[in-house]
Every structure is written in C-alpha cells, then in structure tokens.
Design an enzyme around this catalytic site. Structure first.
Site, PDB file in Angstrom:
ATOM      1  N   HIS A   1       5.066  -0.407   4.345  1.00  0.00           N
ATOM      2  CA  HIS A   1       3.622  -0.448   4.097  1.00  0.00           C
ATOM      3  C   HIS A   1       3.107  -1.791   4.591  1.00  0.00           C
ATOM      4  CE1 HIS A   1       0.328  -0.523   0.706  1.00  0.00           C
ATOM      5  NE2 HIS A   1      -0.193  -0.429   1.912  1.00  0.00           N
TER       6      HIS A   1
ATOM      7  N   ASP B   1       6.869  -3.371   0.853  1.00  0.00           N
ATOM      8  CA  ASP B   1       5.516  -3.915   0.981  1.00  0.00           C
ATOM      9  C   ASP B   1       5.522  -5.172   1.832  1.00  0.00           C
ATOM     10  OD1 ASP B   1       3.815  -2.172  -0.566  1.00  0.00           O
ATOM     11  OD2 ASP B   1       4.986  -2.810  -2.303  1.00  0.00           O
TER      12      ASP B   1
ATOM     13  N   SER C   1       9.237   0.900  -5.184  1.00  0.00           N
ATOM     14  CA  SER C   1       8.751  -0.194  -4.348  1.00  0.00           C
ATOM     15  C   SER C   1       9.489  -1.473  -4.716  1.00  0.00           C
ATOM     16  CB  SER C   1       7.251  -0.386  -4.577  1.00  0.00           C
ATOM     17  OG  SER C   1       6.857  -1.644  -4.059  1.00  0.00           O
TER      18      SER C   1
ATOM     19  N   MET D   1      -4.441   3.893  -1.896  1.00  0.00           N
ATOM     20  CA  MET D   1      -4.209   2.767  -2.809  1.00  0.00           C
ATOM     21  C   MET D   1      -4.959   3.019  -4.122  1.00  0.00           C
ATOM     22  SD  MET D   1      -2.136   0.684  -1.337  1.00  0.00           S
ATOM     23  CE  MET D   1      -2.120  -0.411  -2.756  1.00  0.00           C
TER      24      MET D   1
ATOM     25  N   ASP E   1      -0.217   4.736  -4.318  1.00  0.00           N
ATOM     26  CA  ASP E   1       0.451   3.443  -4.481  1.00  0.00           C
ATOM     27  C   ASP E   1      -0.352   2.536  -5.402  1.00  0.00           C
ATOM     28  OD1 ASP E   1       2.045   1.222  -4.120  1.00  0.00           O
ATOM     29  OD2 ASP E   1       1.539   0.926  -2.006  1.00  0.00           O
TER      30      ASP E   1
ATOM     31  N   MET F   1       3.377  -8.080   3.406  1.00  0.00           N
ATOM     32  CA  MET F   1       2.081  -8.756   3.233  1.00  0.00           C
ATOM     33  C   MET F   1       2.088 -10.056   4.031  1.00  0.00           C
ATOM     34  SD  MET F   1       1.517  -8.225  -0.827  1.00  0.00           S
ATOM     35  CE  MET F   1       2.026  -6.722  -1.673  1.00  0.00           C
TER      36      MET F   1
ATOM     37  N   HIS G   1      10.227   2.008  -0.763  1.00  0.00           N
ATOM     38  CA  HIS G   1       8.932   1.516  -0.270  1.00  0.00           C
ATOM     39  C   HIS G   1       8.999  -0.002  -0.118  1.00  0.00           C
ATOM     40  CE1 HIS G   1       4.499   1.821   0.116  1.00  0.00           C
ATOM     41  NE2 HIS G   1       4.439   0.716  -0.604  1.00  0.00           N
TER      42      HIS G   1
ATOM     43  N   MET H   1       0.589  -4.438   5.036  1.00  0.00           N
ATOM     44  CA  MET H   1      -0.710  -4.972   4.585  1.00  0.00           C
ATOM     45  C   MET H   1      -0.943  -6.244   5.385  1.00  0.00           C
ATOM     46  SD  MET H   1      -0.107  -4.153   0.576  1.00  0.00           S
ATOM     47  CE  MET H   1       1.639  -3.875   0.859  1.00  0.00           C
TER      48      MET H   1
END
Ligand code: DX5
Ligand code: ZN
Length: 215
Positions: free
Chosen positions: A63, A32, A5, A134, A172, A34, A30, A65
């Site tokens: 991913h 992330d 990640s 998660m 994760d 956000m 990966h 979020m």
C-alpha cells in the site's frame, strides 16, 4: 480474507511476526509504505519487502502512501510485491499507473482517503484488480473506524454487480471484531487489520477470531 498489516508488528522480530500469522492461516500480508510527504509518517522501503519475499509465500500487498508513485512502483515490483496499490490523490494519471503496474506483471490497486469521493475512480474500475477504501486517515495504525467508508463500499459492490467488474473490495483502518462484521455486510472482500492482530498478545488467536467473526 484477512490481511494482517505489519505496521503494528514488532519490527525487531518482523520475520517471526510474519511467520506467526502465516502459520495461523493468513494468505496476504499488508505492507504500509509511507514517504513522510503524502502522509506524516515514514515506514517501509523496498529492502524490507525483498527480505520478506524470501521468508514467506503469502501475497505481499504493498500500500503505497507516497507522492509520485510512478517512481517507486518499479522498486516494489522488483522487490517482490504481488499487489501494488497507489493513492488516487497522489496520481497525476491513474490510468497510466495501473498500466505501469500491469506491465510489471503485478496486480494493480487504487486507494482513496476518507474525504475523496468514490465516484472519482469510476472510469478506472474496469482496469483495476483492487480498490482499497480507507476507513481512517492514512498514516497511522490504531485509529477509530470511520463508518462513512461503508457507503463507498456499498457503491463499489453495486458497480461490481451491475458491470461484472473483477476488482476486489478492500478496507483499511480501524478493523476490529465489531467493524469487520459491518464491513462484510457492506460488501468488503479483503479486510486489512493492523492493531487488531499485532497489538494483541496472541497474534494467531486474534487473527483466527477475526476470521470467525466473518464466517
Ligand atoms: C494506515 C494503514 C493501515 C494500518 C491499519 O494508514 O494504511 O494499513 O496498518 O491499522 P489499524 O488496523 O490498526 O487501523
Ligand atoms: Zn494500509
């Protein structure tokens, strides 16, 4: 498979960081995303995914979020994401989001936070390509692994076995040389590792050690 990640990578040389884990054998990276609302942190937008798409052949695992994922799914598909995972807690109609991702030609994943019961996603399992459990509260790298995630993984494994579902089980948060072994035993197939790879001096070696731990 281990998916490093980039949340814990050095963003001042992201291309080199990604190239290093790819050379070490990583097949998935990966990413992330956000939005500062769904989680109290703000990270990566589609512009970074677009830049990485040109630099790597690895699977880009995004991913999300974010709140209102339906707005951002097309941005990340367009930018070159291969897998797009949204949070069940942010979805007003998860089934529609899965269809949206599939219509864009991408693999669809769902993620659940530590306090969300796994049974919530049972009606969606036949349509999913990925379930991302998660094992920390989403938002930050470097947190401690929550063993309660393993119960969810076991439940998912059982569902897969009983119904021959094709989704992959991913975990994760807080994955290290110890927790990765427990996660494997519970039935995890894809292991996300941020700080265990990118906060170590030698990224390639850290990645390969994790791989060895689950051989
Ligand atoms: C946390 C992110 C994770 C994060 C994991 O919200 O979803 O992907 O990078 O970091 P580590 O492996 O350090 O727990
Ligand atoms: Zn993540």
């Amino acid at each position: 498979m281990i998916a490093p990640s980039i949340l814990s990578a050095d963003f001042s040389c992201l291309g080199a960081e990604v190239a290093e884990v790819e050379a070490a054998g990583a097949k998935i990276i990966h990413i992330d995303v956000m939005d500062g609302h769904f989680v109290p942190n703000l990270t990566i937008g589609p512009i970074v995914v677009e830049a990485l798409r040109v630099k790597t052949k690895m699977i880009l695992d995004c991913h999300l979020m974010v709140n209102e994922p339906e707005k951002m799914i097309p941005w990340f598909a367009e930018a070159g994401a291969d897998w797009i995972t949204f949070h069940d807690e942010a979805a007003s109609n998860a089934e529609m989001l899965i269809d949206q991702i599939h219509h864009l030609g991408k693999k669809a994943g769902i993620s659940i936070k530590p306090n969300t019961p796994i049974e919530m996603i049972e009606p969606l399992l036949s349509k999913l390509d990925l379930v991302l459990v998660m094992s920390v509260e989403p938002g930050f790298g470097g947190q401690k692994f929550m063993p309660s995630a393993l119960q969810k993984v076991r439940w998912l494994s059982k569902q897969k076995l009983e119904h021959s579902y094709s989704f992959k089980i991913s975990i994760d948060g807080g994955i290290n040389l110890t927790t990765i072994v427990e996660a494997k035993k519970a039935g995890v197939e894809i292991f996300i590792a941020g700080s265990a790879v990118f906060s170590e001096k030698d990224r390639a070696q850290s990645f390969q050690k994790l791989e060895q731990a689950i051989k």
